[in-house]
Motif scaffolding. Structure first.
Motif, PDB file in Angstrom:
ATOM      1  N   THR A 111       2.987   6.307   7.226  1.00  0.00           N
ATOM      2  CA  THR A 111       1.846   5.419   7.431  1.00  0.00           C
ATOM      3  C   THR A 111       0.574   6.118   6.978  1.00  0.00           C
ATOM      4  O   THR A 111       0.507   7.342   6.897  1.00  0.00           O
ATOM      5  N   ILE A 112      -0.425   5.299   6.677  1.00  0.00           N
ATOM      6  CA  ILE A 112      -1.767   5.815   6.431  1.00  0.00           C
ATOM      7  C   ILE A 112      -2.717   4.971   7.272  1.00  0.00           C
ATOM      8  O   ILE A 112      -2.325   3.941   7.816  1.00  0.00           O
ATOM      9  N   SER A 113      -3.943   5.392   7.372  1.00  0.00           N
ATOM     10  CA  SER A 113      -4.913   4.615   8.151  1.00  0.00           C
ATOM     11  C   SER A 113      -6.181   4.430   7.342  1.00  0.00           C
ATOM     12  O   SER A 113      -6.536   5.271   6.511  1.00  0.00           O
ATOM     13  N   ILE A 114      -6.825   3.287   7.555  1.00  0.00           N
ATOM     14  CA  ILE A 114      -8.130   3.043   6.954  1.00  0.00           C
ATOM     15  C   ILE A 114      -9.097   2.646   8.057  1.00  0.00           C
ATOM     16  O   ILE A 114      -8.710   2.038   9.064  1.00  0.00           O
ATOM     17  N   ASP A 115     -10.341   3.023   7.865  1.00  0.00           N
ATOM     18  CA  ASP A 115     -11.370   2.728   8.868  1.00  0.00           C
ATOM     19  C   ASP A 115     -12.015   1.386   8.582  1.00  0.00           C
ATOM     20  O   ASP A 115     -12.406   1.094   7.452  1.00  0.00           O
ATOM     21  N   MET A 116     -12.081   0.578   9.624  1.00  0.00           N
ATOM     22  CA  MET A 116     -12.803  -0.688   9.594  1.00  0.00           C
ATOM     23  C   MET A 116     -13.885  -0.601  10.676  1.00  0.00           C
ATOM     24  O   MET A 116     -13.842   0.286  11.534  1.00  0.00           O
ATOM     25  N   ILE A 150      -8.716   0.339  -1.089  1.00  0.00           N
ATOM     26  CA  ILE A 150      -8.922   1.630  -0.414  1.00  0.00           C
ATOM     27  C   ILE A 150      -7.612   2.128   0.174  1.00  0.00           C
ATOM     28  O   ILE A 150      -7.238   3.295   0.014  1.00  0.00           O
ATOM     29  N   GLY A 151      -6.891   1.228   0.861  1.00  0.00           N
ATOM     30  CA  GLY A 151      -5.608   1.626   1.425  1.00  0.00           C
ATOM     31  C   GLY A 151      -4.617   2.032   0.354  1.00  0.00           C
ATOM     32  O   GLY A 151      -3.815   2.953   0.553  1.00  0.00           O
ATOM     33  N   GLY A 152      -4.663   1.339  -0.800  1.00  0.00           N
ATOM     34  CA  GLY A 152      -3.737   1.665  -1.875  1.00  0.00           C
ATOM     35  C   GLY A 152      -3.923   3.078  -2.406  1.00  0.00           C
ATOM     36  O   GLY A 152      -2.945   3.797  -2.653  1.00  0.00           O
ATOM     37  N   VAL A 153      -5.168   3.495  -2.596  1.00  0.00           N
ATOM     38  CA  VAL A 153      -5.428   4.863  -3.063  1.00  0.00           C
ATOM     39  C   VAL A 153      -4.976   5.871  -2.013  1.00  0.00           C
ATOM     40  O   VAL A 153      -4.342   6.887  -2.332  1.00  0.00           O
ATOM     41  N   LYS A 154      -5.262   5.590  -0.746  1.00  0.00           N
ATOM     42  CA  LYS A 154      -4.832   6.492   0.323  1.00  0.00           C
ATOM     43  C   LYS A 154      -3.306   6.607   0.367  1.00  0.00           C
ATOM     44  O   LYS A 154      -2.758   7.687   0.617  1.00  0.00           O
ATOM     45  N   ALA A 155      -2.630   5.489   0.124  1.00  0.00           N
ATOM     46  CA  ALA A 155      -1.166   5.519   0.128  1.00  0.00           C
ATOM     47  C   ALA A 155      -0.638   6.406  -0.997  1.00  0.00           C
ATOM     48  O   ALA A 155       0.293   7.198  -0.797  1.00  0.00           O
ATOM     49  N   LEU A 156      -1.216   6.290  -2.189  1.00  0.00           N
ATOM     50  CA  LEU A 156      -0.784   7.129  -3.300  1.00  0.00           C
ATOM     51  C   LEU A 156      -0.994   8.608  -2.979  1.00  0.00           C
ATOM     52  O   LEU A 156      -0.143   9.456  -3.285  1.00  0.00           O
ATOM     53  N   ARG A 157      -2.114   8.904  -2.361  1.00  0.00           N
ATOM     54  CA  ARG A 157      -2.372  10.307  -2.006  1.00  0.00           C
ATOM     55  C   ARG A 157      -1.365  10.801  -0.969  1.00  0.00           C
ATOM     56  O   ARG A 157      -0.903  11.951  -1.027  1.00  0.00           O
ATOM     57  N   ALA A 158      -0.994   9.942  -0.032  1.00  0.00           N
ATOM     58  CA  ALA A 158      -0.037  10.343   0.999  1.00  0.00           C
ATOM     59  C   ALA A 158       1.327  10.653   0.392  1.00  0.00           C
ATOM     60  O   ALA A 158       2.099  11.445   0.943  1.00  0.00           O
TER      61      ALA A 158
END
Length: 714
Positions: A210-215, A272-280
């Motif tokens: 999982t990853i998380s994004i701030d809202m 934003i979530g997509g980039v974070k997912a790739l980094r994870a």
């Protein structure tokens, strides 16, 4: 089944030993000698390999159809005794081994990209899209944009282009369409069981990654799933996690659902979530492709990464531009997502607070000074060094539309190019056609699909063979259409007499014209109805009958589009048109295959130039179906005067003039050219078949993989 990461994170890839997948996600064991059915089920390669599809159908033909051609669900619901019996069936085992051999050869064989770029540094392309239309077993698409994205992913796999996709996993997909007894569209939604879809969770330490994004005021947890598409992987983000509030879980519930707040939040999740997912997963792509403006927020996450490394703002933006491609698909300003500045500042507040010194610079990247709105297309254009429309005409329209964005440049100088959309031949060409082509084209025809010289061999195929294949596919379409109509009437509790009369609908020998696409008003599905008296004479000619098959969905909030469905249904129920004009319900990939493979003529009559490209007619051309279209989108480039027919001219007249001229052009061309040519036959319509051959010869090499060849050679 876990994942391993390359030590060099700049070459990060998810390495999966697919041959170890001896069980499904719920750990249901398969007999050892057929355990690689799981590998096939979880790789959408099966969707464009006829032998693999036939193999799954043999397991249980009825359940295969009921599952929506979903091999994962099929294997889940098969009994242990069924599977054991198959594992002892010599014929099944022989077919199984042949398909597995094809699968392994495909995954491990040489590719165009590897041969052409063997000496190049490592390349990785990230392809972001709000929807992907791969196959009916994974219903996370609504229409042309998604189907194009799916075809791009398949084509990239065939060519060996190292593409990684990023999208959203919608719990309820788009919607299932029902047409009631009054002709009104009814929208139904279902919650999909992810364990029975051809997707897998990305695991790390035996737990789903999982990853998380701030809202604003909260954090959203996103689960990551993967879809294998041949040699490549598409990652899908899912907000339906126990840590999230219900409203946040619903962000990935439905494609294109909800209000403006839902839309902007979805686009933040995607970008934003997509980039974070790739980094994870340790992906650091060299190129990012924004497929329409929905995904443009990905550039802000990348901007944040570079700013935190200490790069000056303008250098960070230029760095991002140098590695970003943006494809716009929409030829009208209203089709581009915009949000108020206040809404953007609210939803991006965690990022803007963290980068407070750059707040106004970030907002300016998407600001439309004329409207005061934040425009996602402006954000994409400000952060993408390469921008393109999806046909030559759409490129011209886009340059005109966005010339003010570039400071009132002359439209010809606006830096927006065009790459005409193409389609994936193996997905859309009927197996019967491929079998025929195998007999007459060079053995390398599938690998060298864009080689126009090899397609000239079409001319040597006997007319009898061409017509036999076409008539077989036409008969299959008519059986499918009748079944669809009977089920529609049965569900609407109509009389047995009304249900049974459908068996006489649609004449397999009559000239059959298809119209199937999204029911948006600019596509003018009802244009052919402008003169019902004239249409009645055309349809009811006893010597030269003509029939029409319509299909398509309207967005649940598009009431004018839904009114088009009601109008077509109303006409179809008139006595003089009964059984000769029909409208099918629940247009999807399955139905699309029957239609583009089975009709004689593919009709397309949008208001010019509002059809950015359109690819349904391209799929029809892959099956010898002749296009009859307004010279808009791809058809303006594809039409050569002998491979189909044009409606109207290339001018951009006002809507009223277009309506009048196009209506007359349709009737005149039908009565004076199309109908006489189709019925000018003895045993065979040789002149018609000659035109089919010219369509194949000219259009297939022009359309197949066209976008990817141009991108990768530029």
């Amino acid at each position: 089944m876990g994942i391993q990461f390359d030590a060099d994170h700049h070459k990060g890839r998810e390495y999966v030993n697919m041959q170890q997948a001896t069980y499904l996600q719920d750990k249901k064991l398969l007999p050892p000698n057929i355990n690689r059915l799981s590998d096939l089920a979880y790789n959408l390669w099966f969707s464009w390999n006829h032998d693999a599809l036939e193999l799954f159908a043999r397991i249980d033909p009825v359940q295969w159809k009921q599952s929506g051609h979903n091999p994962v669900r099929l294997l889940h619901e098969a009994s242990e005794s069924q599977l054991q019996q198959l594992s002892e069936d010599p014929d099944f085992l022989q077919s199984y081994q042949q398909v597995i051999a094809q699968f392994d050869d495909y995954l491990n064989g040489s590719t165009w990209f590897r041969e052409k770029h063997a000496d190049r540094d490592y390349v990785q392309i990230a392809y972001f899209s709000a929807e992907f239309g791969f196959h009916e077993s994974l219903p996370i698409y609504s229409g042309g944009l998604g189907i194009l994205a799916g075809d791009h992913a398949k084509s990239a796999s065939d060519l060996g282009i190292p593409l990684v996709g990023v999208g959203l996993l919608y719990k309820k997909g788009y919607f299932t369409q029902k047409i009631d007894a009054s002709g009104s569209q009814q929208s139904e939604h279902f919650q999909y069981d992810f364990t029975k879809l051809p997707i897998q969770p990305v695991l790390q330490d035996d737990h789903q990654l999982t990853i998380s994004i701030d809202m604003p005021g909260r954090t959203i947890t996103l689960q990551i799933w993967r879809v294998h598409v041949g040699r490549n992987i598409i990652y899908l983000l899912d907000a339906d996690h126990e840590a999230n509030q219900q409203a946040d879980k619903d962000l990935t519930a439905q494609l294109y659902g909800g209000n403006q707040d839902t839309r902007i939040a979805q686009e933040i999740v995607l970008g934003i979530g997509g980039v974070k997912a790739l980094r994870a997963i340790h992906y650091y792509p060299n190129v990012y492709h924004i497929n329409e403006g929905h995904a443009a927020f990905l550039t802000l996450e990348r901007l944040k990464e570079l700013l935190q490394l200490g790069l000056p703002f303008h250098v960070a933006v230029e760095t991002i531009r140098s590695a970003t491609v943006f494809t716009t698909h929409t030829p009208v300003p209203a089709g581009h997502d915009t949000f108020s500045i206040q809404m953007v500042e609210h939803y991006l507040s965690p990022m803007l607070q963290e980068l407070s010194r750059y707040k106004q610079d970030i907002i300016a990247l998407g600001l439309d000074h004329h409207t005061g709105q934040f425009n996602m297309t402006y954000l994409a254009m400000n952060t993408a060094g390469m921008r393109n429309g999806v046909s030559k005409l759409h490129g011209q329209v886009s340059r005109e539309m966005f010339k003010e964005f570039h400071g009132h440049l002359d439209a010809n100088e606006v830096p927006i190019s065009s790459i005409t959309n193409g389609v994936h031949l193996d997905t859309w060409t009927a197996p019967q056609w491929k079998e025929l082509l195998e007999r007459f084209l060079p053995g390398t025809w599938k690998v060298e699909q864009a080689n126009k010289h090899q397609w000239q061999q079409i001319e040597v195929i006997p007319d009898e063979s061409i017509w036999k294949v076409h008539q077989h596919l036409k008969d299959a379409l008519i059986r499918y259409a009748r079944h669809n109509l009977m089920e529609q009437r049965r569900r609407n509790s109509e009389s047995e007499e009304r249900i049974e009369e459908v068996r006489q609908y649609l004449n397999p020998k009559a000239l059959t014209i298809g119209f199937a696409r999204r029911f948006a008003t600019y596509k003018r599905a009802n244009l052919i109805f402008n003169d019902l008296y004239r249409l009645k004479k055309i349809v009811n000619d006893p010597e030269r009958p003509v029939q029409f098959i319509f299909a398509g969905k309207a967005h649940p909030a598009d009431y004018p589009g839904q009114e088009l469905i009601r109008e077509i249904y109303r006409v179809s129920q008139m006595k003089e048109f009964l059984g000769k004009i029909v409208i099918l319900e629940n247009y999807d990939i399955t139905m699309a295959r029957f239609l583009v493979q089975g009709v004689d003529v593919w009709l397309n009559n949008p208001r010019r130039p509002l059809e950015a490209s359109g690819t349904s007619g391209q799929k029809a051309a892959m099956n010898g179906v002749l296009n009859f279209s307004v010279l808009d989108g791809w058809w303006e480039e594809g039409y050569n005067g002998t491979n189909g027919w044009a409606i109207g001219s290339t001018g951009n007249a006002d809507w009223a003039t277009q309506e009048k001229e196009n209506t007359e052009s349709i009737y005149q061309t039908l009565q004076k050219e199309i109908i006489p040519l189709f019925y000018n036959q003895g045993d065979l319509p040789h002149q018609w078949i000659s035109r089919m051959k010219r369509s194949f010869n000219h259009l297939v090499p022009f359309l197949t993989h066209i976008g990817w060849y141009r991108i990768t050679q530029s």
